[in-house]
Design a protein around this motif. Structure first.
Motif, PDB file in Angstrom:
ATOM      1  N   UNK A   1      20.462  39.233 -14.429  1.00 55.58           N
ATOM      2  CA  UNK A   1      21.823  39.774 -14.549  1.00 55.58           C
ATOM      3  C   UNK A   1      21.925  41.125 -13.854  1.00 55.58           C
ATOM      4  N   UNK A   2      20.915  41.959 -14.041  1.00 54.32           N
ATOM      5  CA  UNK A   2      20.973  43.306 -13.481  1.00 54.32           C
ATOM      6  C   UNK A   2      20.878  43.271 -11.954  1.00 54.32           C
TER       7      UNK A   2
ATOM      8  N   UNK B   1      24.223  42.246 -10.644  1.00 52.33           N
ATOM      9  CA  UNK B   1      25.252  43.292 -10.793  1.00 52.33           C
ATOM     10  C   UNK B   1      25.297  44.171  -9.538  1.00 52.33           C
ATOM     11  N   UNK B   2      24.156  44.309  -8.883  1.00 48.43           N
ATOM     12  CA  UNK B   2      24.062  45.231  -7.745  1.00 48.43           C
ATOM     13  C   UNK B   2      24.049  44.519  -6.394  1.00 48.43           C
TER      14      UNK B   2
END
Lengths: 355, 355, 355, 355
Positions: free
Chosen positions: A25-26, A29-30
């Motif tokens: 997920x992280x 996100x980027x």
């Protein structure tokens, strides 16, 4: 394009999926240009090129899911440099898969053995980021591993249930708790469950002291005794033997709980019963504590990847997430310190450690 | 003055306290002139005159409490008519205590063995009222015993946890469930936990059929198999032996799970693991279902006492509370019917019973 | 080829997935030539032809999963014969979808409203098989619906937790339990949680009796009182009003718990607190009891399909699975009988029903 | 003779009994000549001399018991120096009780308000030792308070259950979590429960950002949104108002969840539902984490008493038990730091904080 390989290695534990979800997920996100390669059954999948290309949505809804969606396997470090069944060098094979897929990095969720291998891959030039996974909490470099608190919860629940039976029947109950060579899970579950005696690998016990503690309880009118024993617990006598003789001494019993039960039965007229929650301690949905920890560590691992800061384990120290070089982690066990204040505090409340 | 003796006998289980609370609260709702004599540790307390005079408030706040505030003990029926250690007739001693205290009646919470003794006391002229207590649900005359659903919940929780481990590692997992000589708990926990194979005392299994079921799963791509086995399960071969030979055959293994594990290991290359939740299945707070059942049965027992309708067990049939004469209950086991619809429905959903 | 449509309708509850898994697994055990059409969000999906073709493996691993993998929606029966937003007859649209897909039958998992619609579709010539789903247990024709026991467990857990707070602070606590117009969940959770007062729709309460019960507890030294109130509970006064006036009287308060709290505060100096567990009572993994029930009912529905015995609901009566014609089920509510023995037994143990 | 007074003050929480058990067990391990005075219902009991002399066994078996065996009450610090209903100075009355009983020290288990009073008693010359009790974890000077992790577990369980309902129906669900003026419980439960949006007092939210986050989820095909909101959460607009106007703005709604629900309903066509677990978050058996923490802190408080090291709170910092002077603790709140890494990590995994 960012190509990330990911694998889970060693005994399964709670929050493996939560941690992978955090990583993926992280990253998403980027970055949009991401490919995730999920290797099946731990290092084996990397060795044999057995993987699936996964997407963001494959990691959705797995926060609370026990086990690992990638599968896992135990790969003893000692065998890691031995050729595989095709006569090929295992590490070489893993490198080949890594390079063939043009991976930017490999994320390893593992415990002690897995970290040795991860460090070895790092030495071979691979970009490795790791996450500390084990119910045993015996990994050097981090205050806490995910899985630990969930295992403590389950072992405590076992002791709680046994308490009512012990009270009703007036027996000695021995609950054998997991933890490999260290006593963290047993110590915490023992205190939380109100065990009367706690036996740990780091504090070799004297059976006569154990028996005296049981007798003292009986004399004071308490008809039952709860003993929480770590699967790695050891008696003083055996601890003084050479390693090989230790192994032989242990091999006489199915597990340490049976040894202690035998010795108590020889020395008292108490009925003794054994409960071994076993693999249940690794299973089921992670507790909220582990979900938060795993999510944070997962996000922190993603940050490391995005910053290309490789060769490290995401860890927690004094409630802050830090990065620890793999060469510091690999090959070291985090034992319980027998002189730590938690032991002293437990003793103060009347718990006997059999010494 | 109404003088009521009460005791809990046999293996402990959930909701014993809830049931006693029901009895006592209901008596006090109708009568003020009551004395409750709580006998310690089952029939032993009645034998040796070991009791406490209890008040209404002693039964307050124990609805959710596991175990039994009176303690319990197993008293094999076979030994009941043997003289005790003082050379005195046990039943005679119990009668003496009963009469010395001028009891109007005796409430017994017990399972099979305890009901035989209760019936014996009834035959000796004592006013006895009983409540059906056992996790095994093997008591004749009642659809349901309290403790059963709580045990099912715990055994199911064990299977749930093992499921995640089994999925992650791709193993055969055998979970051995309590239930003495009957399969009720295992059947329900097995269905609830999604077991692939369920082995029961009432349906002797064929190990080759079990192995085929495992292999079929592997071939269809499922790498793990969950087997729920009742502690009283038996193979076809052994079931055909005479009782004594059966006992010898069983004695070769610590318990039935080990026997089955051995046989599977001989016949497949699957890793096999065993989990035995054991006494945890009797422990801890009763589930809401058992609390309602125990409270209702307790109140019903109080009604019997107030109406002086003795010699019966409070039971449940078709969701209604009924009264069953003790002579009908004593000495009979309620087995699972292999032809019952629940077995057929389970088979329909793909569960193998090893036949 | 066997073409089976399936949908879940009405408020969600536990074990919907378990029941669908039961249906599908059992069909595939007997037949290979099967197509399963899963309609999205209840009857809406059937109306708008919004479906997915599902396979056996889509129903694997969902035994313990809360909610419904198909989604659901509430479709008030009253609106069912009104044209939809495109001006088309809703029932006609559903028939068209059914016939267009050449379905052999439609499986509906639903509660009261959904059964009216199911019966209507049956009258229109569709082959319908239904399963009794609702936490309220208010469906005519079955002793038990799946979801009920799970809801009781959650509501009881709420009362258990509130108990410790109530004891510590000496307050009156009102816990409002779901159940629509019937009191089954509240009655069972109230008994299981040790509530002192239980207020149900079927037994209109007298607030003065409630207050007297609270005062009696205080006088006897008990500083707290736990009241379990069904969301549909009603006072004697309001119950005697015509329906419209009843509705107005109720509309003055956010919900019934607030009304009762107000009236107690007016009449005593006790601190009163409210807890409304709300939708949590429908959520999460089904309890083992519901998993077994849903699996059995699912398998039984599959048997009906395989035998082409349509127009019926799979139900449970006296612990046996039976088939009930839809015309008997539709439009009837199963209320609690105020004269049933469970009410009498609860009263005996000291519970006040406010009368 | 060592005379120790003990009281629990403020809102109840989990592990109060565990902590008192720790204190008392540890004192008795070292000393025989002990008298324990348990004051009823917090500082009130000290004021009015309402106490019981307790023995070691009164603290046995309460490790897992929720609530407090001493009772508790909220005593706002502001009123502490006002005369009581008899016109007497409250603090003066407490001093008199303390001296009349010849207490050596007073142990206070309390949160923020209670620590102000404890510090005031210290200033008046009483020997005070305190323990950090609150689910809010907002007490200055300690990393962790007992009760916090148990509350996180319960709030997470609520979110877990709502998740299944939200998924099935495609709604926006708002879960309002306790925590008074700080967001610790909500943040942890929100991350652990997989909330999509978390709204905290320390990070005033912008409703338009919240709505955008909901719409973004819908556009990406996710039909539901879970919002975890702290009871003390505040919007940007309101946060900029003067305190009095803030209070008025809040008073328009029963609680903050209703305010946010209203605003979302105005801005979207999503169905919005609210769940308020409320007091359940303080109730029931403490989780194992809290039991260990409370036992350790209790033993540490006993050490302070035995060493006559008064005027301090037993606290935990970086996993070690420390002693913090009461004057440092009193009157300060431990807020969440909006710049802390846990917030950043949560945002990385896609959680919106409404800014």
């Amino acid at each position: 394009m960012l190509r990330v390989g990911i694998l889970t290695s060693g005994g399964d534990c709670q929050a493996l999926n939560a941690a992978m979800r955090g990583v993926v997920k992280a990253i998403y996100t980027k970055r949009d240009d991401v490919e995730i390669y999920g290797f099946q059954d731990g290092y084996k999948g990397l060795m044999y090129g057995d993987f699936k290309v996964l997407e963001s949505r494959d990691f959705s809804g797995i926060l609370t899911l026990g086990g690992t969606i990638l599968g896992t396997s135990r790969q003893p470090f000692k065998l890691m440099r031995k050729p595989d069944e095709n006569g090929l060098d295992k590490v070489e094979e893993m490198k080949q898969t890594y390079h063939k897929l043009h991976l930017n990095c490999l994320v390893v969720l593992g415990g002690n053995g897995s970290h040795k291998t991860a460090n070895l891959l790092r030495e071979e030039g691979l970009n490795v980021v790791t996450l500390p996974k084990t119910i045993d909490n015996d990994l050097w470099g981090t205050d806490m591993t995910f899985g630990f608190q969930s295992a403590v919860d389950i072992a405590t629940d076992t002791i709680d249930r046994i308490h009512t039976t012990a009270t009703s029947h007036g027996r000695v109950f021995i609950i054998e708790v997991m933890g490999h060579k260290v006593g963290h899970v047993t110590l915490h579950a023992g205190i939380a469950g109100g065990a009367d005696i706690i036996l740990l690998p780091e504090i070799p016990y004297d059976i006569d002291v154990v028996v005296r503690a049981i007798n003292r309880r009986n004399k004071s009118g308490k008809k039952f005794t709860i003993i929480a024993v770590a699967e790695g617990a050891i008696s003083k006598e055996v601890a003084e033997l050479p390693k090989k003789a230790q192994k032989e001494a242990r091999a006489k019993y199915p597990s340490v709980a049976y040894e202690i039960a035998d010795k108590i039965s020889e020395r008292t007229d108490q009925e003794v019963r054994i409960t071994v929650p076993g693999h249940t301690q690794r299973g089921g949905s992670p507790c909220p504590y582990d979900r938060v920890l795993a999510t944070r560590l997962g996000a922190a691992a993603a940050e490391m990847i995005l910053e290309e800061d490789y060769g490290k384990m995401a860890a927690v120290r004094n409630n802050e997430i830090i990065r620890v070089p793999l060469e510091e982690v690999a090959g070291k066990l985090k034992y319980l310190d027998p002189d730590s204040s938690i032991i002293r505090e437990a003793e103060l409340t009347g718990i006997s450690f059999g010494i």
